[in-house]
Design a protein around this motif. Structure first.
Motif, mmCIF file in Angstrom:
data_model
loop_
_atom_site.group_PDB
_atom_site.id
_atom_site.type_symbol
_atom_site.label_atom_id
_atom_site.label_comp_id
_atom_site.label_asym_id
_atom_site.label_seq_id
_atom_site.Cartn_x
_atom_site.Cartn_y
_atom_site.Cartn_z
ATOM 1 N N VAL A 276 -19.642 -1.129 47.837
ATOM 2 C CA VAL A 276 -20.880 -0.710 47.186
ATOM 3 C C VAL A 276 -21.963 -0.574 48.251
ATOM 4 O O VAL A 276 -22.252 -1.535 48.970
ATOM 5 C CB VAL A 276 -21.324 -1.722 46.110
ATOM 6 C CG1 VAL A 276 -22.637 -1.281 45.474
ATOM 7 C CG2 VAL A 276 -20.234 -1.880 45.045
ATOM 8 N N VAL A 277 -22.529 0.613 48.369
ATOM 9 C CA VAL A 277 -23.580 0.880 49.347
ATOM 10 C C VAL A 277 -24.846 1.263 48.586
ATOM 11 O O VAL A 277 -24.855 2.267 47.861
ATOM 12 C CB VAL A 277 -23.188 2.014 50.312
ATOM 13 C CG1 VAL A 277 -24.258 2.166 51.400
ATOM 14 C CG2 VAL A 277 -21.821 1.762 50.928
ATOM 15 N N LEU B 157 -16.582 6.738 43.487
ATOM 16 C CA LEU B 157 -16.409 6.430 42.072
ATOM 17 C C LEU B 157 -17.676 6.658 41.280
ATOM 18 O O LEU B 157 -17.622 7.015 40.101
ATOM 19 C CB LEU B 157 -15.947 4.979 41.898
ATOM 20 C CG LEU B 157 -14.623 4.597 42.562
ATOM 21 C CD1 LEU B 157 -14.277 3.148 42.237
ATOM 22 C CD2 LEU B 157 -13.492 5.524 42.144
ATOM 23 N N SER B 158 -18.814 6.435 41.910
ATOM 24 C CA SER B 158 -20.094 6.693 41.231
ATOM 25 C C SER B 158 -21.186 6.888 42.262
ATOM 26 O O SER B 158 -21.122 6.343 43.372
ATOM 27 C CB SER B 158 -20.461 5.561 40.265
ATOM 28 O OG SER B 158 -20.742 4.365 40.964
ATOM 29 N N ASP B 159 -22.176 7.665 41.897
ATOM 30 C CA ASP B 159 -23.325 7.972 42.742
ATOM 31 C C ASP B 159 -24.536 7.935 41.829
ATOM 32 O O ASP B 159 -24.733 8.845 41.009
ATOM 33 C CB ASP B 159 -23.134 9.343 43.388
ATOM 34 C CG ASP B 159 -24.304 9.775 44.265
ATOM 35 O OD1 ASP B 159 -25.332 9.069 44.289
ATOM 36 O OD2 ASP B 159 -24.181 10.829 44.912
ATOM 37 N N THR B 160 -25.338 6.891 41.925
ATOM 38 C CA THR B 160 -26.414 6.629 40.978
ATOM 39 C C THR B 160 -27.730 6.409 41.718
ATOM 40 O O THR B 160 -27.761 5.727 42.739
ATOM 41 C CB THR B 160 -26.111 5.370 40.144
ATOM 42 O OG1 THR B 160 -24.805 5.489 39.563
ATOM 43 C CG2 THR B 160 -27.146 5.159 39.056
ATOM 44 N N ALA C 230 -27.215 4.438 44.985
ATOM 45 C CA ALA C 230 -26.068 3.540 45.050
ATOM 46 C C ALA C 230 -24.768 4.320 44.957
ATOM 47 O O ALA C 230 -24.564 5.092 44.020
ATOM 48 C CB ALA C 230 -26.136 2.517 43.914
ATOM 49 N N HIS C 231 -23.892 4.115 45.934
ATOM 50 C CA HIS C 231 -22.555 4.692 45.927
ATOM 51 C C HIS C 231 -21.532 3.570 45.747
ATOM 52 O O HIS C 231 -21.628 2.533 46.417
ATOM 53 C CB HIS C 231 -22.242 5.402 47.246
ATOM 54 C CG HIS C 231 -23.011 6.665 47.468
ATOM 55 N ND1 HIS C 231 -24.277 6.681 48.022
ATOM 56 C CD2 HIS C 231 -22.673 7.966 47.225
ATOM 57 C CE1 HIS C 231 -24.697 7.931 48.112
ATOM 58 N NE2 HIS C 231 -23.759 8.721 47.625
ATOM 59 N N VAL C 232 -20.590 3.779 44.864
ATOM 60 C CA VAL C 232 -19.430 2.900 44.773
ATOM 61 C C VAL C 232 -18.246 3.690 45.340
ATOM 62 O O VAL C 232 -17.870 4.728 44.802
ATOM 63 C CB VAL C 232 -19.146 2.459 43.333
ATOM 64 C CG1 VAL C 232 -17.916 1.540 43.292
ATOM 65 C CG2 VAL C 232 -20.362 1.727 42.749
ATOM 66 N N LEU C 233 -17.711 3.194 46.436
ATOM 67 C CA LEU C 233 -16.714 3.926 47.223
ATOM 68 C C LEU C 233 -15.391 3.173 47.277
ATOM 69 O O LEU C 233 -15.362 1.946 47.169
ATOM 70 C CB LEU C 233 -17.215 4.124 48.659
ATOM 71 C CG LEU C 233 -18.595 4.765 48.845
ATOM 72 C CD1 LEU C 233 -19.001 4.703 50.311
ATOM 73 C CD2 LEU C 233 -18.595 6.200 48.343
ATOM 74 N N VAL C 234 -14.326 3.934 47.460
ATOM 75 C CA VAL C 234 -13.005 3.380 47.752
ATOM 76 C C VAL C 234 -12.490 4.086 49.000
ATOM 77 O O VAL C 234 -12.503 5.321 49.065
ATOM 78 C CB VAL C 234 -12.017 3.582 46.600
ATOM 79 C CG1 VAL C 234 -10.623 3.081 46.979
ATOM 80 C CG2 VAL C 234 -12.498 2.871 45.338
#
Length: 226
Positions: free
Chosen positions: A110-111, A153-156, A216-220
Motif C-alpha cells: 500500500v503506497v 488493485l486500487s487507485d484512490t 493511495a495505490h494498492v499494488l501486488v
C-alpha cells in the motif's frame, strides 16, 4: 476515507499478518496496525524517528535503514506499507522494487502519497517546495505499473484535513517530519506567514484547517516465472 481504514481494508483480515512500514517515522501507523493484531516492523533513516517509534510502540520492531536497500530477506513479510514517505526517497523506483522483494508472492503493498495540491501543500511550499519530488513519486508508481512490475488493485484519491491552533502549531508539525525545515522556517518567516494566512479555513472554534489530497495505490508485485 482515511489512511488507517484503507490499510486495514487492504490487508483484511489483518490480525497475525507480518507487515513492514517503510519510512515509519515516529511509529504512529505501526502502533495503530499493531493494535489491530498485526506483527509490525518499521524502518526509517532517521535515528530520532526510530527512537520515538520504539517509545511509542515497544511491541513493534524498528530499525534504522534505507528504503532503497532494505535489510530483510526476500519474502520476509506478508505485505508492506509506504505512507507519505516515497517522495522523500532519493530513488523511489528502487524503494518500490525493494518493497516488492521483501513481501511474499501475492503480498500487497500500500503506497499513500500526498499530491502537489491542496491548502496544506500551499502552506508548506514556502517551507519546502515538494512539487518535483511528489511528481517523481507518482511517476515511479505509474512507470512500475505500466512496465508490468506491479498490478494495481486500487487507485484512490481522498482528502486528509488537519486542524491547528495557529501557524506555530502547523510549523511544529511540519518540522517534526524533517527537523532540517527549521532553517527555512526561520529564514522565510514572511512568505510562510502570507501563504498560511491565504491557505487556512477557520472552523467554528477558530482553529486553522488545511486539506491535503492523498493518492493511495494498492499494488501486488508481478514476479517473473522461475
Amino acid at each position: 476515507m482515511d489512511t488507517l481504514s484503507l490499510v486495514l481494508d487492504a490487508f483484511a483480515p489483518i490480525a497475525g499478518r507480518r507487515l513492514l512500514d517503510v519510512g515509519c517515522g515516529p511509529g504512529a501507523m505501526a502502533a495503530a496496525l499493531a493494535g489491530h493484531g498485526a506483527w509490525m516492523t518499521g524502518i526509517d533513516p532517521g535515528a530520532a524517528a526510530i527512537a520515538a517509534a520504539r517509545d511509542r510502540a515497544p511491541n513493534c520492531t524498528f530499525e534504522a535503514g534505507s528504503a532503497e536497500s532494505l535489510p530483510f530477506a526476500d519474502g520476509s513479510f506478508d505485505g508492506a506499507v509506504i505512507l507519505n514517505a516515497l517522495h522523500h526517497v532519493p530513488d523511489p523506483r528502487a524503494a518500490l522494487g525493494e518493497a516488492a522483494r521483501v513481501v511474499v508472492p501475492g503480498g500487497r503493498i500500500v503506497v499513500v502519497e500526498p499530491l502537489a495540491e491542496g491548502s496544506f501543500f500551499v502552506a508548506l511550499r514556502p517551507v519546502e517546495d515538494e512539487t518535483a519530488i511528489r511528481a517523481a513519486a507518482q511517476a515511479a508508481i505509474a512507470d512500475a505499473i505500466a512496465a508490468g512490475r506491479f498490478r494495481c488493485l486500487s487507485d484512490t484519491t481522498f482528502v486528509r484535513r488537519e486542524t491547528f491552533a495557529d501557524r506555530d502549531a502547523f510549523l511544529e508539525r511540519v518540522a517534526a517530519v524533517d527537523p532540517a525545515r527549521r532553517i527555512a522556517i526561520r529564514d522565510n518567516a514572511g512568505a510562510i506567514a502570507t501563504a498560511f494566512a491565504a491557505a487556512i479555513e477557520r472552523d467554528a472554534n477558530g482553529r486553522c484547517g488545511l486539506s491535503q489530497p492523498l493518492r493511495a495505490h494498492v499494488l501486488v508485485a508481478v514476479r517473473e516465472p522461475a
